[in-house]
Design an enzyme around this catalytic site. Structure first.
Site, mmCIF file in Angstrom:
data_model
loop_
_atom_site.group_PDB
_atom_site.id
_atom_site.type_symbol
_atom_site.label_atom_id
_atom_site.label_comp_id
_atom_site.label_asym_id
_atom_site.label_seq_id
_atom_site.Cartn_x
_atom_site.Cartn_y
_atom_site.Cartn_z
ATOM 1 N N SER A 72 -9.948 -0.449 7.219
ATOM 2 C CA SER A 72 -9.355 -0.230 5.902
ATOM 3 C C SER A 72 -8.678 -1.454 5.276
ATOM 4 O O SER A 72 -8.332 -1.414 4.095
ATOM 5 C CB SER A 72 -8.334 0.913 5.964
ATOM 6 O OG SER A 72 -8.996 2.149 5.959
ATOM 7 N N SER B 91 -9.736 1.912 3.091
ATOM 8 C CA SER B 91 -8.847 2.674 2.247
ATOM 9 C C SER B 91 -7.843 1.820 1.468
ATOM 10 O O SER B 91 -7.244 2.315 0.512
ATOM 11 C CB SER B 91 -8.071 3.682 3.102
ATOM 12 O OG SER B 91 -7.199 3.008 3.989
ATOM 13 N N LYS C 190 0.861 -1.181 0.000
ATOM 14 C CA LYS C 190 0.000 0.000 0.000
ATOM 15 C C LYS C 190 0.899 1.234 0.000
ATOM 16 O O LYS C 190 1.943 1.238 0.672
ATOM 17 C CB LYS C 190 -0.882 -0.026 1.263
ATOM 18 C CG LYS C 190 -1.934 1.073 1.335
ATOM 19 C CD LYS C 190 -2.798 0.923 2.597
ATOM 20 C CE LYS C 190 -3.878 1.983 2.680
ATOM 21 N NZ LYS C 190 -4.729 1.829 3.895
#
Lengths: 95, 476, 485
Positions: free
Chosen positions: C174, C150, C75
């Site tokens: 997330s 997210s 990420k």
């Protein structure tokens, strides 16, 4: 709790965010909605409950006082928008 | 109307750690800009603070020395505001739960009495960087070497009533942090700084007046001048029917006045909250005991011991214990010679020489050992006090040992009664007129004969013996 | 090789059925082909191929571990040395840090190969991956829908089988919510299990890194490499890392006491299809020998309001460092210092980030601190205490990960509160600091539904074992979106 555009201006100033008038209106609406949603907390009876800042019931660990960080100024300042003579530059600071 | 000042000080002592409070970057003073600013000090994304053990240890030392409560649990909080010398946009400090609680410090007043000044709290925090204004056209340069240096902020109660008391308190605290070896106390380098909160009120009233805060005072003299100026200013404003504005002011040392700080005009809202990157600091009794065991003898205790052990006056003991270095110095001198004489020399000629030349104690050309050896030669009658002053000057200039100077220059005192008698006989023979006058009752001429004898002996004759023998001969 | 798990790929590499260079080349090709998903912000072909060649050499020397040569993605919230780490923000579009995050170091040390940095909600603030400066990520199951957020880029990349695993971070759901919405597995470990060093902070007391993969077994392999003590993070716990793969014992569900919070099953707003999938999942668990216990978490509905005070408060402070002075975006020609701050931040941050900074600033400001921040902290403890009480009677707690399946792009972006409610079942876990995972447990109108299992502190092994056993009794985790290649 409801927030108007003027309050948005004050908050935005505290947070150093440029927000134009049009945005202020939208932010005022959104922030008011969020606060209205959050305001249900006011009804909760939390008397005598100790605030919980952290999920862990742990205490601070201490670091030995030994130099471990070498000078990496050039690497760090390569990332900076404006430097001169080893200093980061900003518009003149008035004290 | 009679006015009374109410003053509280916030003293910032930079802790003498090798590294920053939350990072492993060095804290040495005077480095090139930003070479001692690591990712944590620069507020780079993703990096995290880890607390320096020695900073905690030093805070506890001060707490114990102030007879204050050392908090079993204290919390680091973020003080949020934007400023270029504050890289993260917040300062890590302590707010509601400081590491050191209520304590006190006693100061000496002019009249010889002692006043107890309350210490509200002392907390750990990180220092900010510096903004440099010269050499950048229309811009300021930011140097973050100092960012993250550990500070202990020591907050006094509003117990001080004059600039003089404020300076006495600050000096005492300055001496204390140096005794404790937690701060180098170098005020020019900003290691020990002061913010003063000043207000005035009519004498006899209880309620505090509106206060102003004078920031960043970095010498005792500036503290004295700034506070006195501010007291006068406030009285003038109030007597003219005006009101004091609560504000932050800066002291302009060139003009000798305080003026409002422009950049901090707006009311700040620091939004303190517990720093979620740090956990509560717990200090157990074992740690406190460990720190207590490493505490040096504290100034007030040492002063009392000087009175008892060396027979010094309370005042002299106070002067000699005003700094740890001076007290250590004195004790080395006193170990070799009469203590009171040692005290006179340390406070007298030696301190005068330091002042005259602007030399610091730790770089003095005469070591405590060497001064002790000199004073010992007075105590054992090798030289007179007068000759000792000469020897002292040579020592100061050349760094030579006292004994070497005495031997080289043949300054040893003459104590041989026969030799002194011979000199006296010559002096008397050379001054028959004075002898006649003396014997006619003008006994004040004794001084003349002593002077002549000392002169003739090159100052080396033992003055006591000279007196005795002269009196016997003249009266005979 | 696209449907294979880490465990299978590891075995294939070990047997010599393929090389890491082949694997990484195929991965890079797949990423290129799936560009429409917008799952990646940065792809690192040269770096990855070079690392793959080294991994093959290590293997030839007999020095390969189970993850050596396995391609993964990080990420874009994890700092990667000299590689852009944007946090999906214009603010950090030009930022390449001179250090690696702990998670990046750990996975590199384990031999994995980072093929790129995945898209995400800006500064991890979002539940739909629509707040990214680099544009929204598409759900591989239906590209008109969001992948959740997210960690939406990581979720989409794993769901589309571009990479077998990816890292994520979870502040309020997330990892788990996008895992649920894209039909993969995602684990949020106990707060403090994995160092946060080098992970760009959103809300420090809630943020936790974790793995995303297609099976519980792969989560275990990833967690094994990611977990560990790190002295650079004061909030990281110095506790031995157990062997998570050994914990994956067959029959783990047998006799497991599974708590079913009534507040999670009869909650308003839970889609009927999600409810149905949950009932089927519970049946599966019961048939596998689990003992089902109805429990209550009475303060469940307060979790979202608490979160939307605490997380923005911490974020408002954490994001103050982005000021245009030392790195990152700086506005053109600032007239003075205030202008530099306000425009750099005003132009560098997107709307949702600014909204949360303002909420947090407000909640911490003079006069409101007690009513909002302090109150939220008190209720946070009440929520944590709910879990403590529940865990007296059960080993794990089960429920839906999200109240609905993937929603359409744009559907909730104008209504922050509705958006926030999509994290209603995940947020309480972060407030308490507990570990939890989401695994695929059904399809509703062709869209994946996630089952969430919540465990006791540091009980990741048991959670993974339960999830693994569930996957021995179901095949939802093997379902993959039909994508044109």
């Amino acid at each position: 709790m409801s927030i108007d555009a003027a309050q948005v201006g004050q908050i935005a100033h505290l947070a150093r965010l440029a927000v134009d008038e049009q945005e202020s209106e939208a932010h005022a609406r959104n922030l008011s909605d969020i606060l209205a949603f959050v305001d249900r907390l006011a009804e909760v009876d939390s008397k005598d409950v100790e605030p919980m800042a952290h999920p862990l019931e742990m205490t601070q660990r201490l670091r030995p006082d030994q130099v471990s960080e070498p000078n990496e100024r050039e690497r760090f300042q390569a990332l900076a928008p404006s430097v001169s003579d080893g200093c980061y530059l900003v518009p003149r600071v008035i004290e | 109307m009679q006015w009374e000042a109410v003053i509280g000080l916030e003293l910032h002592a930079q802790l003498a750690t090798k590294t920053k409070i939350f990072s492993g970057a060095a804290t040495a003073y005077g480095a090139e800009p930003n070479v001692q600013a690591c990712a944590i000090d620069l507020g780079m994304p993703g990096v995290l603070p880890v607390l320096n053990e020695r900073a905690v240890r030093y805070a506890v030392r001060l707490g114990l020395a102030l007879d204050a409560e050392v908090a079993g649990r204290s919390v680091f909080a973020r003080k949020n505001y934007f400023y270029p010398d504050l890289p993260k946009g917040y300062q890590i400090s302590q707010y509601e739960l400081p590491v050191v609680g209520q304590g006190h410090l006693d100061i000496d007043l002019e009249d010889g009495s002692i006043k107890r000044i309350g210490v509200t709290r002392a907390h750990l925090e990180e220092d900010a960087g510096k903004s440099l204004h010269e050499g950048f056209v229309g811009m300021s340069g930011i140097d973050l070497n100092r960012a993250g240096t550990p500070l202990l902020e020591i907050v006094s109660e509003p117990d001080l009533r004059s600039a003089r008391e404020a300076v006495a308190y600050m000096k005492k605290m300055h001496a204390l942090v140096r005794y404790l070896e937690i701060c180098d106390g170098n005020m020019q380098e900003g290691s020990f700084r002061c913010d003063a909160n000043v207000s005035v009120r009519p004498v006899g009233t209880e309620k505090f007046g509106t206060r102003t805060e004078i920031k960043n005072l970095n010498s005792f003299r500036f503290v004295d001048r700034a506070i006195n100026y501010e007291i006068e200013r406030q009285i003038e404003v109030l007597e003219a029917g005006g009101e004091i504005v609560q504000e932050t002011r800066l002291f302009d040392s060139d003009r000798g006045e305080t003026r409002p700080m422009r950049s901090k005009e707006e009311a700040n809202d620091y939004r303190y909250f517990p720093d979620p990157d740090l956990l509560p600091l717990e200090i157990d009794s074992a740690f406190i005991d460990e720190v207590r065991a490493e505490l040096p003898e504290l100034p007030d205790v040492r002063r009392q011991r000087f009175v008892e052990q060396y027979g010094l006056s309370n005042y002299d003991a106070g002067v000699l214990t005003a700094s740890r270095e001076l007290a250590d110095f004195f004790e080395i001198v006193a170990a070799q010679a009469d203590a009171k004489l040692a005290a006179n020399w340390v406070m007298g000629d030696f301190s005068a020489a330091l002042n005259r030349t602007g030399v610091e104690l730790n770089t003095s050309p005469i070591s405590a050992q060497a001064l002790g050896a000199l004073v010992a030669r007075i105590t054992d009658n090798t030289i007179s006090g007068k000759i000792a002053k000469e020897v002292f000057e040579v020592m100061w200039e050349t760094g030579q040992e006292a004994d070497a100077i005495i031997a080289e220059r043949g300054l040893e005192q003459v104590t041989d009664a026969g030799a002194i008698e011979a000199v006296i006989d010559e002096v008397i023979a050379a001054n028959p007129g004075q002898l006649e006058q003396y014997r006619a009752g003008k006994t004040k001429l004794m001084g003349f004969f002593v002077g002549q004898t000392m002169k003739a002996s090159g100052g080396k004759a033992n003055p006591q013996q000279v007196n005795e023998i002269l009196k016997r001969k003249l009266d005979g | 090789m696209h449907d294979r798990t880490i465990a299978e790929l590891s075995a294939a590499l070990q047997k010599g059925d393929c090389s890491s260079v082949e694997l990484v080349s195929a991965t890079l090709k797949a990423i290129e082909d799936a560009e429409a998903l917008n799952a990646f912000i940065t792809v690192l072909p040269e770096q990855a191929l070079e690392a793959a060649a080294k991994a093959d050499q290590l293997r030839a020397k007999g020095q390969a571990g189970p993850l050596t040569g396995i391609p993964i993605a990080h990420k874009d919230i994890f700092c990667t040395h000299d590689v852009r780490t944007s946090c999906a923000s214009r603010m950090l579009d030009n930022f390449a840090p001179p250090y690696d995050a702990f998670v990046v170091e750990q996975l590199q040390a384990a031999g994995t190969i980072c093929v790129g940095k995945t898209n995400m909600d800006e500064f991890a603030m979002g539940s739909s991956n629509e707040t990214s400066w680099y544009g929204p990520v598409r759900n591989p199951w239906d590209q008109t829908r969001v992948p959740g957020g997210s960690s939406g880029g990581s979720a989409a990349a794993v769901a589309a089988r571009l990479v077998p695993a990816a890292t994520g971070t979870d502040t309020g759901g997330s990892i788990r919510q996008p895992a649920a919405l894209t039909g993969i597995c995602g684990l949020k470990p106990t707060y403090g299990r994995i160092s946060r060093y080098g992970m760009i902070a959103f809300a420090s007391s809630l943020d936790q890194a974790g793995p995303m993969a297609t099976t519980a077994e792969d989560l275990a392999m990833m967690l094994q490499a990611m977990a560990g003590f790190d002295s650079r993070d004061s909030t990281c716990v110095d506790q031995p890392v157990p062997n998570y793969q050994q914990a994956l014992k067959p029959g783990a569900l047998k006799g497991l006491r599974v708590g079913l919070p009534k507040e999670y099953f009869n909650a308003e707003g839970v889609a009927p299809g999600v409810q149905a999938a949950m009932e089927a999942a519970i049946t599966t668990m019961r048939e596998a020998g689990a003992e089902l216990v109805e429990i209550s978490l009475p303060n469940t509905e307060l979790a979202v309001p608490v979160y939307y005070v605490i997380a923005p408060a911490e974020a408002s402070s954490n994001l103050s460092r982005f000021d245009g002075v030392r790195y990152g975006y700086r506005c053109e020609n600032p007239v003075d210092l205030e202008d530099l701050y306000k425009r750099s931040r005003g132009e560098g941050f997107g709307e949702e980030v600014k909204r949360r900074i303002m909420i947090g600033t407000y909640a911490l400001s003079a006069g409101y601190f007690d009513a909002y921040y302090l109150k939220a902290q008190q209720v946070r403890r009440m929520i944590r205490d709910d879990f403590t009480r529940a865990f007296a009677d059960v080993d794990v707690i089960a429920g839906p990960t999200a109240p609905s399946t993937a929603f359409s792009v744009g559907e909730k972006s104008d209504d922050p509160v509705q958006m926030y409610l999509s994290d209603i079942f995940t947020i309480a876990v972060n407030l308490a600091g507990l570990p939890a995972l989401s695994i695929p447990a059904g399809l509703d109108n062709g869209l994946p539904v996630g089952l969430q299992l919540i465990g006791q502190y540091f009980d990741e092994g048991r959670l993974l074992a339960a999830a693994h056993d569930f996957q021995q009794h179901s095949d939802w985790h093997t379902r993959r979106p039909a994508m044109d290649r």
